[in-house]
Every structure is written in C-alpha cells, then in structure tokens.
Design a protein around this motif. Structure first.
Motif, PDB file in Angstrom:
ATOM      1  N   THR A 150     -22.745  33.270   1.041  1.00 60.98           N
ATOM      2  CA  THR A 150     -21.306  33.113   0.850  1.00 60.98           C
ATOM      3  C   THR A 150     -20.745  34.004  -0.245  1.00 60.98           C
ATOM      4  N   ALA A 200     -20.117  22.450  -8.992  1.00 60.24           N
ATOM      5  CA  ALA A 200     -19.886  21.855  -7.669  1.00 60.24           C
ATOM      6  C   ALA A 200     -19.942  20.337  -7.686  1.00 60.24           C
ATOM      7  N   ARG A 212     -17.018  20.324  -5.289  1.00 63.85           N
ATOM      8  CA  ARG A 212     -17.564  20.709  -3.990  1.00 63.85           C
ATOM      9  C   ARG A 212     -16.754  20.087  -2.854  1.00 63.85           C
ATOM     10  N   ASP A 213     -16.423  18.798  -2.992  1.00 69.28           N
ATOM     11  CA  ASP A 213     -15.679  18.096  -1.951  1.00 69.28           C
ATOM     12  C   ASP A 213     -14.225  18.565  -1.905  1.00 69.28           C
ATOM     13  N   TYR A 214     -13.647  18.804  -3.082  1.00 68.16           N
ATOM     14  CA  TYR A 214     -12.269  19.301  -3.125  1.00 68.16           C
ATOM     15  C   TYR A 214     -12.173  20.648  -2.408  1.00 68.16           C
ATOM     16  N   LYS A 215     -13.129  21.515  -2.719  1.00 64.36           N
ATOM     17  CA  LYS A 215     -13.134  22.856  -2.125  1.00 64.36           C
ATOM     18  C   LYS A 215     -13.280  22.777  -0.606  1.00 64.36           C
ATOM     19  N   HIS A 216     -14.181  21.909  -0.136  1.00 63.84           N
ATOM     20  CA  HIS A 216     -14.388  21.754   1.310  1.00 63.84           C
ATOM     21  C   HIS A 216     -13.089  21.302   1.988  1.00 63.84           C
ATOM     22  N   CYS A 217     -12.410  20.339   1.396  1.00 61.35           N
ATOM     23  CA  CYS A 217     -11.165  19.844   1.994  1.00 61.35           C
ATOM     24  C   CYS A 217     -10.088  20.922   2.022  1.00 61.35           C
ATOM     25  N   LYS A 218      -9.979  21.684   0.940  1.00 67.81           N
ATOM     26  CA  LYS A 218      -8.917  22.681   0.892  1.00 67.81           C
ATOM     27  C   LYS A 218      -9.188  23.835   1.855  1.00 67.81           C
ATOM     28  N   ILE A 219     -10.414  24.316   1.900  1.00 71.36           N
ATOM     29  CA  ILE A 219     -10.754  25.410   2.801  1.00 71.36           C
ATOM     30  C   ILE A 219     -10.520  25.016   4.255  1.00 71.36           C
ATOM     31  N   ASN A 220     -10.877  23.783   4.576  1.00 77.44           N
ATOM     32  CA  ASN A 220     -10.754  23.312   5.956  1.00 77.44           C
ATOM     33  C   ASN A 220      -9.433  22.599   6.248  1.00 77.44           C
ATOM     34  N   GLN A 279      -6.548  15.620   1.036  1.00 78.05           N
ATOM     35  CA  GLN A 279      -7.218  15.450  -0.245  1.00 78.05           C
ATOM     36  C   GLN A 279      -7.143  13.984  -0.680  1.00 78.05           C
TER      37      GLN A 279
END
Length: 345
Positions: free
Chosen positions: A114, A308, A333-341, A345
C-alpha cells in the motif's frame, strides 16, 4: 506488474494530448473556473504565522486559524531551507525518471503493498469506479518515514539518478517530528490544555509520519478537472511543502479560495483527528487542488497520523452535559477504513 497502464504524467506528455479523457472531466458545478472566488473585493487569505514569536502571539494566532480556517501557513518554522530544497530536489528527480524505472516502485494494494508509486487514474480503474466519480489529474509517491518500525527502505528509491533520496527524506522527517511536537503544543495551549496533551492523545512517540509527493503535470484543459477532489485529511495534521505553482484551494464561507504561495512557508492543515479530539473546536479544512495548463505543480505533504491501533475521541475536558461528544472514539485503523470506503463513522 502493478503499473501496467498509463500514468497521468505519461498521458500529459503523449503526442497530441490536446484534450483530456472523459473520465477526468468534472461535473459543471465542480469545475474550478465556475466555483473559485472571483469577487470585486480582495479574497480573504489564510493566516501566515511567524513561529519565532513567543506565546501567546504565535500560538494564539494558530488557535484562531485552526478554529476559523482549519489551515494556516508558518514561517520561521526552524526547518532549514537546505533540507526543504533537498527534499524537493530528490522528489523532482524521481518523477523525471523513465516510466519503467518509476514502475519498479509501484504500489500494489491487491498484494498488500500500500506504499509506493501510483496514479489516481490507475487507482480509479482498479476500483471499477470510473463512471461514478471522475478521476483526478495527479500521480504520487508515498511511504512512511517514522517511526522506524514502520519504515521499509526497500520501497524507497535508492541508487543511480535518485541517489540521496533516503538521506533527504530522513533529514526532513527529523525536522518535521520536532515541528509537529511544537505545533501540537501550541494548539493544545490554545484549547486550554497542557502543552503535552495533544501529543499524548494522538500517540506520542508512536505517531506516524507518512511522506507523500504529489505530481500534477500540465493539463490541456485545466478548467475541466481537478488535481485532488474536495476532502478533509484523515490525519491529525498535515505539514505541506508547495512549489511556486498555485493550485491549493480551501473552502470557506461557501466559496473556494486560492491559497497564496509564500516563499519559505509551510502549509499546515488541521486534519480529522484533531477536529475529533477538540470535539469540533478546531476544524479539519476542506480543500482541493487545481492544475495548470503550462506548468507542473508539485507538493510534499507529510501526514501526521495516530498509530493504527490508537483510539482517538473527544478530549474529556470538552465533553459536558451541555456539550456532548460530537464524535465517537475510534481506532485510527477503523476510522481510516470507514472514510476510504465511505462508510458511516
């Protein structure tokens, strides 16, 4: 190989490139020519703060800018001009390499790689989202520079014409670490917290620095596209080195405003994690990037992120019965996953 298709840089330099492919064209209401502030009166400018001034002169202005704009520029920030110039030199050299050489460093998310070199045009195709969202006129290269446990020098250019890349990035990262802690201290004090509060709440010595190079080649129809679409940064802070080609814009009072280039200044973005930590007292800046018809624009942002597994939520001092928490505490890590996808939130 991951980089099997054309980058924006290669597209821009191809013979007869007089129009942009349709996947780059923004809807009319998003095009920069139609949405940038062009009033009769001078547009408001983001604050430029002299960090050589003592508290409260500098810190109070930072806090005010973080509340009102979510962005400010800093001068006399203590990072030597030579370190910035070297960072820019090795970045320009990387993007001057032949495409096949740059492709050796291509990111490949499908295989877990990545970090590395990539293009938004390729990423959009890989996401099978070309028809839903226009892509943007930018290539990039990014990798972690701190902490040491997260750095993989195998992903960095290391020999030949890009010699010196490692040394330049490591020196600059050391200066950004020091500056980050100072900025956190001033912004904490501006909220009435101990100077160490923000640093500790965002991960302390484990704070992650992610170095990125954005490369925006000349575009034959810059009025129709964007270099980066409107967004706020997921990070806590972003410390950005621009070149002298204008392009960064911020959204304020219902309009997009150009950010003036100030020689020697660094541009500081407030990111989502500081907005969350302050329970909305500081605002993450909504920003975008335009491109030029004749010139290459480059920028060197460092994203300052929590680790993360580190959870960030509103500081207890800013949560009361009258002012409840506006955000949920969440691992980065979870915040980033939600925002990218684009998940709730």
């Amino acid at each position: 190989m991951a980089e099997a298709r054309q980058s924006v840089q290669a597209l821009a330099s191809s013979p007869g490139a007089a129009i942009i492919p349709p996947e780059f064209v923004r809807p009319a209401h998003e095009r920069p020519g139609a949405t940038t502030f062009r009033g009769d009166a001078p547009a408001p400018e983001i604050p430029v703060i002299d960090m050589s001034l003592s508290w409260p002169a500098a810190g109070a202005r930072m806090a005010e800018a973080a509340r009102d704009w979510g962005i400010f520029q800093v001068v006399n920030h203590g990072i030597p001009a030579s370190a910035v110039a070297e960072l820019q030199r090795v970045g320009r050299e990387f993007f001057s390499l032949p495409q096949e050489h740059k492709s050796r460093y291509a990111m490949d998310p499908a295989s877990g790689k990545t970090q590395g070199y990539g293009s938004m045009s390729l990423q959009q195709k890989d996401n099978h989202d070309k028809k839903k969202t226009p892509t943007t006129w930018v290539d990039f290269f990014f990798h972690n520079v701190s902490p040491p446990a997260m750095v993989d020098h195998r992903l960095w250019p290391g020999s030949g014409s890009d010699n010196g890349y490692k040394e330049a990035n490591e020196e600059y990262a050391r200066h950004v670490q020091r500056l980050t802690r100072e900025l956190f201290g001033q912004l904490s004090a501006g909220l009435g917290l101990e100077e160490s509060a923000m640093w500790e709440a965002l991960g302390g010595e484990d704070v992650v620095l992610l170095q990125k190079i954005n490369f925006y080649p000349p575009c034959p129809q810059p009025e129709l596209t964007l270099g980066v679409a409107p967004h706020t940064d997921m990070s806590a802070l972003t410390v950005l080195v621009p070149n002298d080609v204008p392009g960064l814009q911020v959204f304020k009072d219902g309009r997009w405003h150009d950010v003036r280039y100030v020689p020697g200044a660094l541009i500081i973005h407030i990111g989502d994690q500081i907005e969350i930590l302050s329970n909305g007292r500081y605002k993450a800046v909504l920003h975008r990037t335009t491109v030029s018809k004749d010139k290459t624009r480059m920028s060197w942002p460092v994203f300052v992120e929590p680790p993360a597994e580190h959870a960030v939520g509103p500081h207890p001092q800013f949560v009361t019965d009258e002012n409840p928490a506006k955000y949920k505490a969440k691992k980065f890590r979870d915040y980033k996953h939600c925002k990218i996808n684009k998940l709730p939130q």
